[in-house]
Design a protein around this motif. Sequence first.
Motif, PDB file in Angstrom:
ATOM      1  N   CYS A 197      -5.871   2.241  -1.173  1.00 42.13           N
ATOM      2  CA  CYS A 197      -5.246   2.737  -2.398  1.00 42.13           C
ATOM      3  C   CYS A 197      -6.156   3.736  -3.085  1.00 42.13           C
ATOM      4  O   CYS A 197      -5.697   4.747  -3.626  1.00 42.13           O
ATOM      5  CB  CYS A 197      -4.942   1.578  -3.341  1.00 42.13           C
ATOM      6  SG  CYS A 197      -3.505   0.664  -2.826  1.00 42.13           S
ATOM      7  N   LYS A 239      -5.795   6.924  -1.397  1.00 46.17           N
ATOM      8  CA  LYS A 239      -4.463   7.509  -1.556  1.00 46.17           C
ATOM      9  C   LYS A 239      -4.266   8.055  -2.972  1.00 46.17           C
ATOM     10  O   LYS A 239      -3.698   9.130  -3.151  1.00 46.17           O
ATOM     11  CB  LYS A 239      -3.431   6.419  -1.258  1.00 46.17           C
ATOM     12  CG  LYS A 239      -2.002   6.873  -1.378  1.00 46.17           C
ATOM     13  CD  LYS A 239      -1.050   5.729  -1.033  1.00 46.17           C
ATOM     14  CE  LYS A 239       0.315   6.012  -1.589  1.00 46.17           C
ATOM     15  NZ  LYS A 239       1.266   4.939  -1.319  1.00 46.17           N
ATOM     16  N   CYS A 294      -9.983   1.155  -8.573  1.00 51.27           N
ATOM     17  CA  CYS A 294     -10.105   0.444  -7.290  1.00 51.27           C
ATOM     18  C   CYS A 294     -11.554   0.079  -7.030  1.00 51.27           C
ATOM     19  O   CYS A 294     -11.873  -1.035  -6.607  1.00 51.27           O
ATOM     20  CB  CYS A 294      -9.599   1.317  -6.143  1.00 51.27           C
ATOM     21  SG  CYS A 294      -7.859   1.703  -6.268  1.00 51.27           S
ATOM     22  N   ILE A 314      -0.171   0.876 -10.050  1.00 49.78           N
ATOM     23  CA  ILE A 314      -1.420   0.510  -9.365  1.00 49.78           C
ATOM     24  C   ILE A 314      -2.149  -0.629 -10.063  1.00 49.78           C
ATOM     25  O   ILE A 314      -2.780  -1.464  -9.413  1.00 49.78           O
ATOM     26  CB  ILE A 314      -2.340   1.758  -9.195  1.00 49.78           C
ATOM     27  CG1 ILE A 314      -3.580   1.420  -8.373  1.00 49.78           C
ATOM     28  CG2 ILE A 314      -2.754   2.337 -10.525  1.00 49.78           C
ATOM     29  CD1 ILE A 314      -3.320   1.146  -6.921  1.00 49.78           C
ATOM     30  N   ALA A 356       2.394   1.777  -3.431  1.00 51.48           N
ATOM     31  CA  ALA A 356       1.494   1.873  -4.584  1.00 51.48           C
ATOM     32  C   ALA A 356       1.543   3.281  -5.157  1.00 51.48           C
ATOM     33  O   ALA A 356       1.560   4.261  -4.420  1.00 51.48           O
ATOM     34  CB  ALA A 356       0.073   1.531  -4.156  1.00 51.48           C
ATOM     35  N   ILE A 402       0.850  -1.196   0.000  1.00 46.08           N
ATOM     36  CA  ILE A 402       0.000   0.000   0.000  1.00 46.08           C
ATOM     37  C   ILE A 402       0.884   1.245   0.000  1.00 46.08           C
ATOM     38  O   ILE A 402       0.635   2.208  -0.710  1.00 46.08           O
ATOM     39  CB  ILE A 402      -0.931   0.024   1.227  1.00 46.08           C
ATOM     40  CG1 ILE A 402      -1.830  -1.192   1.217  1.00 46.08           C
ATOM     41  CG2 ILE A 402      -1.742   1.298   1.255  1.00 46.08           C
ATOM     42  CD1 ILE A 402      -2.632  -1.370   2.488  1.00 46.08           C
ATOM     43  N   ASP A 453      -5.497  10.322   2.918  1.00 48.37           N
ATOM     44  CA  ASP A 453      -4.773   9.065   2.940  1.00 48.37           C
ATOM     45  C   ASP A 453      -3.994   8.941   4.236  1.00 48.37           C
ATOM     46  O   ASP A 453      -3.451   9.907   4.754  1.00 48.37           O
ATOM     47  CB  ASP A 453      -3.823   9.060   1.749  1.00 48.37           C
ATOM     48  CG  ASP A 453      -2.743   8.038   1.924  1.00 48.37           C
ATOM     49  OD1 ASP A 453      -3.070   6.920   2.302  1.00 48.37           O
ATOM     50  OD2 ASP A 453      -1.579   8.381   1.678  1.00 48.37           O
TER      51      ASP A 453
END
Lengths: 438, 896
Positions: free
Chosen positions: B380, B383, B391, B351, B346, B343, B551
Amino acid sequence: MPVAASAVYFLNLRGDVLINRLYRDDVGGNMVDAFRTHIMQTKELGTCPVKQIGGCSFFYMRISNVYIVIVVSTNANVACAFKFVVEAVALFKSYFGGAFDEDAIRNNFVLIYELLDEIMDFGYPQNLSPEILKLYITQEGVRSPFSSKASERPVPNATLQVTGAVGWRREGLVYKKNEVFLDIVESVNLLMSSKGVVLRCDVTGKILMKCFLSGMPDLKLGLNDKIGLEKESQLKSRPTKSGKTIELDDVTFHQCVNLTRFNSEKTVSFVPPDGEFELMKYRITEGVNLPFKVLPTIKELGRTRMEVNVKVKSVFGAKMFALGVVVKIPVPKQTAKTSFTVTSGRAKYNAAIDCLVWKIRKFPGQTEPTLSAEIELISTMTEKKSWTRPPIQMEFQVPMFTASGLRVRFLKVWEKSGYNTVEWVRYITKAGSYEIRC
Amino acid sequence: MSRNDSKYFSTTKKGEIPELKEELNSQYKDKRKDAVKKVIAAMTVGKDVSSLFTDVVNCMQTENLELKKLVYLYLINYAKSQPDLAILAVNTFVKDSQDPNPLIRALAVRTMGCIRVDKITEYLCDPLQRCLKDDDPYVRKTAAICVAKLYDINAELVEDRGFLESLKDLISDNNPMVVANAVAALAEIQDNSTRPIFEITSHTLSKLLTALNECTEWGQVFILDALSRYKAADAREAENIVERVTPRLQHANCAVVLSAVKMILQQMELITSTDVVRNLCKKMAPPLVTLLSAEPEIQYVALRNINLIVQRRPTILAHEIKVFFCKYNDPIYVKMEKLEIMIKLASDRNIDQVLLEFKEYATEVDVDFVRKAVRAIGRCAIKLERAAERCISVLLELIKIKVNYVVQEAIIVIKDIFRRYPNTYESIIATLCESLDTLDEPEAKASMIWIIGEYAERIDNADELLESFLESFPEEPALVQLQLLTATVKLFLKKPTEGPQQMIQVVLNNATMETDNPDLRDRAYIYWRLLSTDPEAAKDVVLAEKPVITDDSNNLDPSLLDELLVNIATLSSVYHKPPEAFVTRTLASAQKTEDDDYPDGSESESSVNPANGPGSPPTSSYTIPASVAPASPPSAAAPVPDLLGDLMGMDNSSIVPLDQPAAPSGPPLPVVLPASTGQGLQISAQLTRRDGQVFYNMLFENNSQVPLDGFMIQFNKNTFGLAAAGALQVPQLQPGTSARTLLPMVMFQNMSQGPPSSVLQVALKNNQQPVWYFNDKILFQAFFTEDGRMERAAFLETWRSLPDSNEVSKDFPAIVIGGVDATVERLAASNIFFIAKRKNANQDVFYFSAKLPRGIPLLIELTTVVGNAGIKCAIKTPSPEMSTFIFEAIESLLRS
């Protein structure tokens, strides 16, 4: 503080103490009970190797049927502690002749106490080289290299050797025939997606050395690695010879290798310990030659039937062959019946590990045997979760092949008496974790 | 070839000890040796063989080195319990320390240092002095460590006899192993002393860096660790140091590599040239990656450290994310740590690959790992803004697999994604609603309810959906009830139609009348009043804009991170806690988080919602957001002594840090209700004092087959009038889980009459079981208040002003004060403060002061001979009727 341990315990799987050695006063004697009740008897066991209970921390490792537990109450150096355990186990194994388990410990407990006293003082690791310790910690049952000359029992300068600048080699060795054996052993690690994409692939290699050399020889090893070759041509101001060069991602060396010299001159020079040891380890990620390709197709036909087809292709030279090839193909837990045909080797369904195990003893290069199987499943109504497919795993050994392409270019031996040496080099590539998702 | 020592473990039918005694005194050497082996075997399995002390020591004078070592081993274990007999061994030790064989000389000194008996220590000094100057380096290296041992037993002695100077001389020894051990010893002594003893000058630095090349691997670790605290004068010196340390990165020993990394990172802070820094980062990456091919336990240590390193220097491993992909057979603790680092590494560039991996993990077998993988996808998304959509589509794919816990975990993270990107991805709500029936975990339910409430205006059948939850309102856990309450209010404010109006009536009724949970009740009252007085104001409050969350994957505080980086390779870097947090001399201040399997996992996730704004969704840890008043913004949440504050339970929440998952622990709590009595519910508890308040520290363990909830507690009248100052906060306990809580206590509430007693009778109930009664012993030391320190003059004044009838004394015959400093420190930790010390004949007299609740002073006088058993304790206080309890407290403090 580089302290690694306040106390060391060896426990069997039931939690009985086999060995306990307190090095410092800051942890109580009953700490092993805390370990038993708070870690061993709970589902915590195996979830984390470092654990705090009350004011103490526990580090533990399982080796065969023994737990080695280290207890500390300070901010100890954990890396040092685990490495100490690993090295200590290697030392015990070398004393017991290979085995390290509950029986070996019970049978040698006096020796273990003696060694534990020697290899750690007040929680600080001391010299753990088997080579040197065997000079002065000898037990009737344990054969030291000189036990043939029994009269020589207390080696006069043992202590100087323990602390000497070359703490891993004793002086005055004499061999009739001076020989060095080099084994280059590589493990290929592969993670391939079901679509055949290489997700991760690397080679971890090690160079094992067996030395039977007289005196205090200086050795220098040359490989076909890029940096070393470039440096060499720079120094000798002549162009690099053509041929394949390898880019090593990382190298680590046995403590006998002069690291400062490696850093400045990029040469591997060392005074070797006597006998067998691991000279260096390296890692390579670029330009790996995979010895095998695996092409699986797994079809789930309804709820009770599956069709599995696996083709394994050897991509090394046709004159070479791999030994001990095992392909483990996972099948669901509720497998009832399997039937299969293979074009080479033998296959079996192993219910204990839920796998079809396909073994090929000798696997020539440039061939592609296949396995096709039909699997019948017991239909279960309660099966909520679909089958999570674990990856196919492979084991193999390919002699005289290196996945990285690494070669030994030279091994030079200098000794003041100027004897001749015979050098032997072998290569072998094994499977590390060779996984193909399906 | 192996020997067969296991026969020594077998026992005979006849009494073992007498038989061994006989054999130990045998005239045959071999028989004696076998007997000693049997003694050691018995000692190993935990039998008490201390009664054989004299007989074993008699075997000490022997030529046989093996036998000698065994006797020494026995001495190390039992000398402390037989200090008077141990003196018998001194002569042999002293003689051995002059033996011509250096192995025996070293053995004698090494063993003597391990025997922590004062009388022996005195005899140790002369041999030690000789051995420090021994011709043989093996003896010198053993003697160097022995100085550290002696310092631990008797620091004054070491300083008086000039051992520190001898030790410093050894740094210039010509043997590298002696140097390394001397450095280790000095570093340890420095750690335990406030005076500067081992100062690293640039001269010693360069000498030690040179010694590095010749040391054994362990010696290199000692030296690197000692040098890592050296502060270079300028960038140039730092570069110099780094250059000489870098070759260590190639060492096969992982401890050497990590210590070298620690030192390089330290010096890098000073280096200004970006080229040099970039180059160093490049050099550190490969060795760090190589650590991941070591044993799994070492991998774990490496991964915890890498987690720290990438927070400070993200570039080091930016291109190496692939090496953190999990192998199918990695142990779970390695997988969890790898995931955490994935994580952190990433980025927009990798990604896609990372998501493919996470998706793969989400179909594995281990439930915890699967959950963490799903959560990782959500983190992720939060972030990386540009990857958020990808995602989410992965999460939706996972939801379609319909594996129950995957769906629930996905909904929890999607709620966080909604908060991060408001008004962006609401189109997926319909898909989420399809899974509504499968939700059975409180956190997932609460998240879903939050989503429905928050987007009520866009969900056509929001009222129906909420209504379906309302039926089971009284049975739901608090977390869900609170969300239901808020969501219903939101729904009503957004769609003030008849249906929602009826619903809100039902919910408010339920939440105010039918519940025992003060948080829920208080929140319901607030809403009720808001709605009935000023609906517009209610709108402003409840539907206010929420702060956007950010994040959290770089979640350590920079100053903490600095401290942890100095401690690379040590426990501190594995726990991600500063050393003070877990290394304690006094057990009282020991702390740890209850859920420290993957410490940063749960903590970090809870910080996804930094501000529990109005009607905020449940945070991902087991936090109850209700402790923050919905009516007031968090900044104004300071205790306001008005009705509102009282109503909201503000004064409680300001005392009890409810939103910290970290519950204190320390030594295991005594069990007050064993599981056998409590139908599977086990309770351990003890009174403790923290931050000036008395708490009842409780641990609930549910070993029964059913989830337990609705815990309530009641204390019977007692001598000190102890009562609960707030409600008992225990979440629903699933079978096989445990929970810790700190219940704040008040004194002088329900005092019992009658003779003073330290018994505390407690009644505890929950919704599933009958009422449990148990007795606990009141720990008086929890009552000493923090302001008990007195000036000397005030002490004397008070002492004089109290009549002699107020003085009571008692003897503790069995207690020894070993180290004065340690004792003073330990007492101070329990708020008994040192005033003065004086000598009276051969005895030491110590004075302490303390304060009891309501400001009652307590004066203590301890008379003893340091190091010997027996203490006379006299106290003077205006309330001497408490003396029994005070003595008990002091005794247990001195004993611990």
